[in-house]
Enzyme design. Sequence first.
Site, PDB file in Angstrom:
ATOM      1  N   ASP A  55       0.828  -1.201   0.000  1.00 25.90           N
ATOM      2  CA  ASP A  55       0.000   0.000   0.000  1.00 25.90           C
ATOM      3  C   ASP A  55       0.861   1.248   0.000  1.00 25.90           C
ATOM      4  OD1 ASP A  55      -2.857   1.204   0.629  1.00 25.90           O
ATOM      5  OD2 ASP A  55      -1.420   2.225   1.927  1.00 25.90           O
ATOM      6  N   TYR A  60       2.460   9.908  -0.077  1.00 27.32           N
ATOM      7  CA  TYR A  60       3.549   9.362   0.732  1.00 27.32           C
ATOM      8  C   TYR A  60       4.926   9.648   0.121  1.00 27.32           C
ATOM      9  CZ  TYR A  60      -0.357   6.592   2.625  1.00 27.32           C
ATOM     10  OH  TYR A  60      -1.559   6.180   3.151  1.00 27.32           O
ATOM     11  N   LYS A  89      -3.112   5.733  -4.350  1.00 25.51           N
ATOM     12  CA  LYS A  89      -4.281   6.583  -4.102  1.00 25.51           C
ATOM     13  C   LYS A  89      -4.201   7.917  -4.836  1.00 25.51           C
ATOM     14  CE  LYS A  89      -4.171   4.667   0.561  1.00 25.51           C
ATOM     15  NZ  LYS A  89      -2.734   4.264   0.564  1.00 25.51           N
ATOM     16  N   HIS A 122      -8.179   9.065  -1.957  1.00 23.46           N
ATOM     17  CA  HIS A 122      -7.567   9.066  -0.626  1.00 23.46           C
ATOM     18  C   HIS A 122      -8.477   9.639   0.458  1.00 23.46           C
ATOM     19  CE1 HIS A 122      -3.282   9.063   1.245  1.00 23.46           C
ATOM     20  NE2 HIS A 122      -4.163   8.660   2.118  1.00 23.46           N
TER      21      HIS A 122
END
Length: 322
Positions: A55, A60, A89, A122
């Site tokens: 994931d 990120y 996402k 997200h």
Amino acid sequence: MSNIVIEGKSKTKFITMNNGLKMPLVGLGSWQSDNPEEIELALEKALEAGYRHFDTATLYKNEDSLGKVFRRWLDQGKVKREELFIVTKLPWNAMRPDLVEKFLKSSLARLQVKYVDLYLTHWPIGLIYTSDDDLIPMKDGKIMYDKTTDIEAVWKAMEAQVDAGLAKSIGISNYNIKQVERIMKMARIPPANQQVEVQTYFQNKALRQVCEKYNISVCAYGPLGSPGRKTYSFTGIEFNIPDLMDDPVVKDIAKKHSKTPGQILLKFLVQQNIAVIPKSTNPERLKMNINIFDFELTQVDMRRLEGLDKGEAGRSFPGFTE
């Protein structure tokens, strides 16, 4: 809702989503992992330990690091693409129909794959788009929310990514009950998964029941309480960090089964067909997090853990509503 099977070389089990695709029950979360060397080493160790569910998210800022390792393993024939379950996402600043394809293609380029297995929105609320790289635009110290966000229009654009073969599945993250209902009223392709906070102190039962009603599988982030956030502040938002692994009930059940508290917390969720994505860069903890299928919690164990639910008071991540 979802049936569990075990197959292939992975050391985990799977849930079957509403489109027939299988998601490994235990995956590797990568939030707060933006050190390239650290994340690449962790991914190598995770793949060696049997992880196949990974994931990440544009937010990120580590998709390129993951992509390097994926490409290396694929090129060397250590793993087949169909054995991997890769999730990323759509970022908050791209919650507009005209930006969905662009941002997904950027993620695919960084991940060095032709498709993702699951693409999620997200959050159900967008931020003002200023540039591709300005993922969390701020003004005068405040986040610039886009009050015109249209989650139905964005969902139609998400469906187009399945049609184009860029995403095998699409789903949602952090959507509340009202927002799930809104999507289900208009969806041509229903969400295959909802990724949301679920942990022992915040079991999120009402939302999970709605997901079950619509056959939407659930993946839990922060299943261990996300202890790494103790020194982390996100755009000025302070987190309530639950000390799940020091809870007396959890420790007692762990002792009974000769397991770690972390393994008990994860098993509590996966035994309810909830996928989990604990984050770790420690090789030994990586192994422990996935090695939870050699024991079962008893009905008494499950009831004791269910009794730890604090409802909304146990929520540790902020929830956004419309």
